[in-house]
Design a protein around this motif. Structure first.
Motif, PDB file in Angstrom:
ATOM      1  N   VAL A   1      17.487   4.675   1.391  1.00 39.67           N
ATOM      2  CA  VAL A   1      17.257   3.725   2.481  1.00 39.67           C
ATOM      3  C   VAL A   1      16.123   2.741   2.187  1.00 39.67           C
ATOM      4  O   VAL A   1      16.000   1.718   2.869  1.00 39.67           O
ATOM      5  N   GLU A   2      15.287   3.021   1.199  1.00 35.56           N
ATOM      6  CA  GLU A   2      14.166   2.145   0.863  1.00 35.56           C
ATOM      7  C   GLU A   2      13.689   2.474  -0.547  1.00 35.56           C
ATOM      8  O   GLU A   2      13.649   3.642  -0.937  1.00 35.56           O
ATOM      9  N   ILE A   3      13.337   1.422  -1.304  1.00 30.26           N
ATOM     10  CA  ILE A   3      12.781   1.609  -2.647  1.00 30.26           C
ATOM     11  C   ILE A   3      11.550   0.716  -2.776  1.00 30.26           C
ATOM     12  O   ILE A   3      11.602  -0.470  -2.440  1.00 30.26           O
ATOM     13  N   HIS A   4      10.452   1.298  -3.237  1.00 29.93           N
ATOM     14  CA  HIS A   4       9.233   0.530  -3.518  1.00 29.93           C
ATOM     15  C   HIS A   4       8.886   0.686  -4.991  1.00 29.93           C
ATOM     16  O   HIS A   4       8.848   1.804  -5.499  1.00 29.93           O
ATOM     17  N   ASN A   5       8.602  -0.437  -5.679  1.00 31.86           N
ATOM     18  CA  ASN A   5       7.995  -0.404  -7.013  1.00 31.86           C
ATOM     19  C   ASN A   5       6.495  -0.481  -6.770  1.00 31.86           C
ATOM     20  O   ASN A   5       5.986  -1.505  -6.333  1.00 31.86           O
ATOM     21  N   ALA A   6       5.795   0.622  -7.007  1.00 34.61           N
ATOM     22  CA  ALA A   6       4.369   0.719  -6.706  1.00 34.61           C
ATOM     23  C   ALA A   6       3.559   0.687  -7.997  1.00 34.61           C
ATOM     24  O   ALA A   6       3.515   1.683  -8.721  1.00 34.61           O
ATOM     25  N   PRO A   7       2.908  -0.440  -8.299  1.00 30.98           N
ATOM     26  CA  PRO A   7       2.130  -0.521  -9.533  1.00 30.98           C
ATOM     27  C   PRO A   7       0.880   0.350  -9.465  1.00 30.98           C
ATOM     28  O   PRO A   7       0.424   0.721  -8.386  1.00 30.98           O
ATOM     29  N   GLU A   8       0.328   0.674 -10.624  1.00 28.43           N
ATOM     30  CA  GLU A   8      -0.898   1.472 -10.650  1.00 28.43           C
ATOM     31  C   GLU A   8      -2.034   0.704  -9.981  1.00 28.43           C
ATOM     32  O   GLU A   8      -2.040  -0.531  -9.985  1.00 28.43           O
ATOM     33  N   PRO A   9      -2.965   1.431  -9.374  1.00 33.50           N
ATOM     34  CA  PRO A   9      -4.116   0.769  -8.744  1.00 33.50           C
ATOM     35  C   PRO A   9      -4.924  -0.028  -9.760  1.00 33.50           C
ATOM     36  O   PRO A   9      -4.944   0.289 -10.947  1.00 33.50           O
ATOM     37  N   GLY A  10      -5.616  -1.062  -9.264  1.00 34.07           N
ATOM     38  CA  GLY A  10      -6.468  -1.891 -10.117  1.00 34.07           C
ATOM     39  C   GLY A  10      -7.692  -1.125 -10.600  1.00 34.07           C
ATOM     40  O   GLY A  10      -7.965  -0.005 -10.145  1.00 34.07           O
TER      41      GLY A  10
END
Length: 193
Positions: free
Chosen positions: A144-153
């Motif tokens: 139902v939902e997909i997030h591409n979550a990059p590594e924190p800065g």
């Protein structure tokens, strides 16, 4: 006690869970997602996926977790990709997420399991050192939902990176794994608990 019986007993008194659904009736436990007070799911990516380069998963803090293969399939049943997922089935496991993982192999992930569907889930990147994809799925396993979550800065702990969704299961996989395998909203996560 058998794992399935244990999960059923836990889910009878629990609230919460993460993504990754199966074609078989899944069972669930309590949550570690950030539903307003705590939670996170972390995930790491690793290079080699064959032969001697392959990294064993789960390992380290996750070595004792239950494991299940999770298939991502089209609604018509075509296989898009498979990962070996460590199952986060307790509130403590869901809160820890992948924060303690040093790497996450390309064919690995973490499946967060809630006892019932939730409308108020939010995952964060707390203490993550790599990016992940966060895949929310409903009780039937439909994405139902997909997030591409990059590594924190460099000067961030990841807590400010918030990825909301709903569902009964959440699957975390290496960053942009869903893009590489063509996984989209409407596809299905299939696994057995």
């Amino acid at each position: 006690m058998r794992r399935r019986d244990l999960l059923a007993a836990i889910s009878a008194g629990s609230v919460g869970g993460f993504a990754g659904c199966a074609g078989v009736g899944p069972t669930a436990s309590d949550g570690g997602a950030d539903d307003g007070n705590d939670g996170e799911a972390d995930d790491e990516s690793d290079e080699g996926t064959d032969g001697a380069d392959r990294v064993e998963w789960p390992s380290g803090a996750y070595a004792d977790y239950d494991v299940t293969p999770v298939d991502a399939r089209t609604p018509g049943g075509d296989l898009l990709g498979t990962v070996t997922a460590a199952v986060a089935e307790t509130g403590e496991q869901r809160f820890l997420g992948l924060s303690d993982a040093e790497t996450l192999p390309e064919d690995a992930g973490m499946l967060f399991v809630f006892p019932a569907p939730r409308e108020d889930l939010t995952f964060v990147m707390r203490e993550m050192s790599f990016g992940i994809d966060i895949v929310y799925a409903d009780a039937a396993g439909t994405v139902v939902e997909i997030h591409n979550a990059p590594e924190p800065g460099p000067n961030e702990d990841g807590s400010e990176q918030r990825y909301p969704g709903s569902g009964q299961y959440v699957l975390e996989v290496p960053y942009e794994w869903t893009d590489r395998h063509g996984v989209e909203v409407g596809d299905v996560l299939a696994f057995e608990l």
